[in-house]
Design a protein around this motif. Structure first.
Motif, PDB file in Angstrom:
ATOM      1  N   ILE B 121       0.609  -1.362   0.049  1.00 55.58           N
ATOM      2  CA  ILE B 121       0.120  -0.090   0.262  1.00 55.58           C
ATOM      3  C   ILE B 121       0.744   1.250  -0.006  1.00 55.58           C
ATOM      4  N   GLY B 122       1.950   1.189   0.823  1.00 57.51           N
ATOM      5  CA  GLY B 122       2.464   2.433   1.101  1.00 57.51           C
ATOM      6  C   GLY B 122       2.973   3.726   0.212  1.00 57.51           C
ATOM      7  N   ILE B 123       3.625   3.063  -0.772  1.00 58.95           N
ATOM      8  CA  ILE B 123       4.151   4.102  -1.699  1.00 58.95           C
ATOM      9  C   ILE B 123       3.049   4.598  -2.724  1.00 58.95           C
ATOM     10  N   SER B 124       2.131   3.807  -3.111  1.00 57.05           N
ATOM     11  CA  SER B 124       1.057   4.002  -3.933  1.00 57.05           C
ATOM     12  C   SER B 124       0.013   5.112  -3.205  1.00 57.05           C
ATOM     13  N   ALA B 125      -0.026   4.752  -1.841  1.00 59.03           N
ATOM     14  CA  ALA B 125      -0.774   5.721  -0.991  1.00 59.03           C
ATOM     15  C   ALA B 125      -0.076   7.265  -1.201  1.00 59.03           C
ATOM     16  N   SER B 126       1.165   7.217  -1.012  1.00 59.56           N
ATOM     17  CA  SER B 126       1.824   8.735  -1.304  1.00 59.56           C
ATOM     18  C   SER B 126       1.558   9.079  -2.590  1.00 59.56           C
ATOM     19  N   VAL B 127       1.651   8.402  -3.632  1.00 59.80           N
ATOM     20  CA  VAL B 127       1.219   8.815  -4.976  1.00 59.80           C
ATOM     21  C   VAL B 127      -0.188   9.364  -4.947  1.00 59.80           C
ATOM     22  N   MET B 128      -1.102   8.504  -4.400  1.00 57.12           N
ATOM     23  CA  MET B 128      -2.392   8.989  -4.407  1.00 57.12           C
ATOM     24  C   MET B 128      -2.772  10.404  -3.704  1.00 57.12           C
ATOM     25  N   TYR B 129      -2.112  10.537  -2.279  1.00 55.83           N
ATOM     26  CA  TYR B 129      -2.177  11.768  -1.827  1.00 55.83           C
ATOM     27  C   TYR B 129      -1.326  12.883  -2.472  1.00 55.83           C
ATOM     28  N   ALA B 130      -0.337  12.592  -3.206  1.00 54.83           N
ATOM     29  CA  ALA B 130       0.166  14.027  -4.260  1.00 54.83           C
ATOM     30  C   ALA B 130      -0.819  14.444  -5.001  1.00 54.83           C
ATOM     31  N   GLN B 131      -1.461  13.441  -5.722  1.00 55.01           N
ATOM     32  CA  GLN B 131      -2.366  13.486  -6.496  1.00 55.01           C
ATOM     33  C   GLN B 131      -3.547  14.273  -5.932  1.00 55.01           C
ATOM     34  N   MET B 132      -4.337  13.837  -4.792  1.00 53.84           N
ATOM     35  CA  MET B 132      -5.172  14.413  -4.123  1.00 53.84           C
ATOM     36  C   MET B 132      -4.933  15.885  -3.827  1.00 53.84           C
TER      37      MET B 132
END
Lengths: 559, 559
Positions: B121-132
């Protein structure tokens, strides 16, 4: 190099072959403590909770006064059969398998509306846990109308695919006109006391005076919590997101997907609290044309729009999406549960975190037969659901610890709950409650939420201090008074000499001096003291209100 | 009835139309605090953490000494650009999009092996947060060999589908021989101190002496943590599940899916620590034939088998799947970080929770320039990763609070951390660390884990008390000694009279009396005191060891 380099390349390729998708069911099966199944005792409570919460949500959404029966049967060797039956609207046939045997499936996630469930995980997690620990399928019966058949299912979850695995499917005779019944066999431990099923049901009755619970525990004792009112809480409305809560990524996506042709139409229709005027204002602040086509705008322009939104004053979100318990029913609940001397409750006006409206309610019960030498008891509720675990991780605990109870007459040591004969209830009602984990046991530390709780606690705290201080005030006042009275004769004597003896009536002077004293200090009647007291509160209010605001800011740090 | 009944039926049908599947990405976008993105400051730290953890895992799995560089660039208005670059093996082209832009995708979830990441989950969660928060895509460069091209991707996450949305795809020149680089723009706040990126990197250096970190903070200051050793930790092995950890549901599924034809082959091949002998024993205890076909057995027989497993003595799981830091490196790390008078560390032997082997390591640094009037500092690590948030919810905190530090010479009030000039490090190394949430900030309260931590803390606690008590002992001893010596002449005198005066050498007698004293009480040299000390410890050990066990049991209650 290359030998080494080649082996690294091989390693990279080998690692690639191991990359796999993870089913959400596999994920939660391995992390079942995230769902509240980290020990047998908790598993029993969590399962009852998920089933009952769903029943109550369904009944209320269908406008039915809930009547839920819970049976827990001891099957020996740490196995229990849990049967939960409601008088809800029932579930249409084709939805039954997915609702009970597929994680992340439900009707409550994609809307902004207050409800107990919100994730689409709870009950299917219980089904999965039962399957993991006893291998038995969940047994469901549901019926939506007297003239319709009752549908019966036996369900497993296919964890690798996260989809229902239908073991048996049938229609059965069921006396009920409509409703749903679930039966689960699982590993558990039954204990009474804190964090028990019994405690969960008792607290549920406090914050849900409109429901009737019939509970048969594993000792085959039946407890009945009859409803205290025949009226359902106002059905909360669903709302559109509030502009202040939207983030750039979300906003940009909404702009590209919207059906509306102009920015103004987009803003007024897809957000709450945005009328034509506000929309124009936003566009002006964003330096964008109200009739621009949202889908045509660039990301940079979306950023402008977001700045425009935040630069515009927009009314707080509507509150009919939230139905708080209300200060009076909350106090009734407290009086029913706790035998105390003094009660105070408050319902804050709604606030917003990340665009989600929420309301904080707080109640206290002081004195009576509560132990005075232990930390106060904290009862936590979210959307009327009692929270029994992880108090230490909950912002409600943090807000209580972070309130200066000394100034309200309780003893409290640094970073600890106050000590005294008191119970505190905190309730958060919101269209989206930010829990710290899927098990929904504690509320995350959003600064806005922390601050509202602090202010609510201070409100009841001030009321408490008036009660605690009054007796002391009366005593002090009487002392002052008698002290002053001692001197009246001497003052009179002195005056007599000053004005000269002729025609001086000492007694008259003493009388008038007494009158002056009474004018200045009032007579000894509670009413007067209330007045006096209130003055103090206003000062106190000013002081503490300020402090509250300051400290409120600190809310986003974690430890 | 039916009017009413019909409306309820309609309601049930209407509710059915609202049922929907929830994408795991949507779920975590709405619950981003579960992933460690509940505030801007934490978001920055979490993102760096996820990227660095992945880099370290990749390097170690490929047998490369990690060298990771982290740049954080202040883009103003609470926006930061985070760039993390490693010298790892790189990622093969077709895996790049999924690894960075799909939640619940990875290589670490489906195996039992110690690693920093485990959820996918971790790094893709960061990618998603950046996008949000900024709408910007993640920029990835990766290369697996000097002769291969470096692949460049710009990625968004399609949250409704939880799948990568490739914005740009290219090959680029990259001087590096192999490695991976990720660049993210996100909303954040940069602060130093507790819970900061700086703190996370500093603590990472303590427990990972084999890595080099080059860190440039938003103030453009460069901090370098050079590696202290050129040797990688032993590469942990992957293991099969241990029989004690398997539950009925899982066991039954394994039996149906196994390729092995006989129960004995199934048991010996699909579990760790089950040899032919143990397998036979299990079958005997389960009253099943070793050559029965697993796939043919019923659920009831699976239950028998499980009972058989639990009735059989099976060796603890192998430990080469875990590479602890080791008591000495841990002490080195502590000495490097904290200037104290006394250090003690311990590495427990492996234990098991739900079939997952784990090792607890504890270290303390006492005295020196640490403040003596505040609670001790607790540093928490899981698989060598520092845990900076939610200490209150962590079993490490619970175990420290639950240890009786008074008996080791520290002051401690009920339910609180001990007070004194001390730092405590606790490390859990496991093939599967049970975190309390996806953000991996705190460890769940499994009783076995709690108990191991308690025992480890008691070990170092006893060493601590030896140090704290020694000075007092020396002083006390000297007092006793001089006190006794006072009487020697008088005793000699008395003896002289008893034996009669003739030929009696008073001095000789005094000498021998002194000798006796020394024999009995030893001479004043540390060594001797250690001996004496150790005696006390053994008693203390017995006492506290016992108490530890008792209290250990309490570990599964939650508050």
């Amino acid at each position: 190099m290359s030998a080494d380099m080649d082996s690294i390349k091989t390693k990279a390729q080998e690692m690639a072959t191991k990359q796999r998708e993870i089913s959400v069911a596999e994920f939660f099966a391995k992390n079942r403590h995230l769902l509240g199944f980290d020990n047998k005792r908790k598993a029993l409570m969590t399962t009852v909770k998920e089933a009952v919460d769903n029943s109550l949500d369904a009944c209320e959404e269908a406008g039915i006064l809930p009547e839920v029966s819970i049976d827990i049967i001891d099957m020996k060797e740490d196995r229990y059969r849990i049967i939960v039956e409601d008088n809800g609207p029932g579930i249409v046939k084709q939805q039954i398998p997915k609702i009970f045997a597929k994680l992340l499936y439900g009707s409550k996630f994609h809307r902004l509306k207050m409800s107990r469930g919100q994730q689409g995980i709870g009950i299917s997690a219980s089904v999965m846990y039962a399957q993991m620990t006893t291998g038995r399928p969940a047994k469901i019966v549901s019926k939506i109308h007297p003239n319709e058949p009752a549908h019966y299912y036996e369900l497993h979850i296919d964890t690798e695919k996260n989809r229902p695995d239908i073991v048996k499917e049938d229609t059965v005779e069921w006396a009920k006109e409509h409703g749903t019944k679930i039966e689960l066999d699982l590993e558990g431990t039954y204990q009474v006391g804190n964090q028990s099923v019994d405690e969960y049901l008792k607290e549920t009755a406090i914050t849900n005076p409109h429901i009737t619970i019939i509970y048969t525990n594993p000792k085959a004792q039946q407890l009945i919590f009859p409803r205290a009112t025949e009226t359902l809480p106002d059905e909360p409305k669903e709302i559109a997101p509030h502009p202040y809560g939207v983030e750039l990524g979300m906003l940009f996506k909404m702009m590209q997907q919207t059906q509306y042709r102009t920015l103004q139409a987009f803003l007024t229709n897809e957000f709450s609290r945005v009328g034509a005027g506000t929309a124009k204002q936003i566009c002006e602040n964003a330096a964008l044309l109200p009739n621009a086509a949202p889908s045509k705008l660039s990301r940079v322009q979306a950023e402008q729009l977001l700045k425009g939104i935040n630069a515009t004053k927009i009314m707080a979100p509507p509150t009919d999406c939230i139905s708080p318990i209300g200060a009076d029913p909350l106090e009734k609940g407290l009086r029913k549960e706790i035998n105390a001397e003094f009660y105070a409750t408050t319902t804050r006006s709604p606030a917003v975190y990340r665009g989600n409206p929420f309301i904080i309610e707080v109640g206290i019960a002081y004195g009576g037969d509560q132990p005075g030498d232990t930390p106060v008891r904290l009862m936590r509720f979210a959307n009327r659901v009692p929270l029994l675990y992880q108090q230490g991780a909950c912002v409600m605990n943090k807000a209580t610890v972070g309130t200066a109870w000394r100034s309200y007459g309780l003893s409290q040591s640094q970073g600890a709950l106050p000590v005294g004969p008191m119970t505190i209830i905190i309730h958060i009602a919101s269209v989206w409650v930010p829990f710290t984990s899927e098990s929904k046991e504690a509320i995350a530390h959003y600064p806005e939420i922390y601050k509202e709780m602090r202010l609510a606690l201070q409100e009841v705290g001030r009321k408490l201090s008036s009660y605690v201080n009054r007796k002391r005030r009366v005593r002090d006042e009487l002392n002052k008074r008698s002290f002053i009275e001692k001197y009246i004769p001497h003052v009179a004597e002195a005056l007599k000499e000053l004005v000269g003896a002729k025609g001086f009536d000492g007694r008259a002077v003493e009388e008038s001096l007494k009158k002056i004293l009474e004018k200045k200090r009032g007579t000894v009647e509670p009413l007067e003291f209330d007045k006096e007291a209130n003055v103090d509160f206003d000062e106190e209010f000013a002081r503490i209100g300020k402090e509250g605001d300051e400290e409120g800011e600190g809310g986003d740090d974690d430890e």
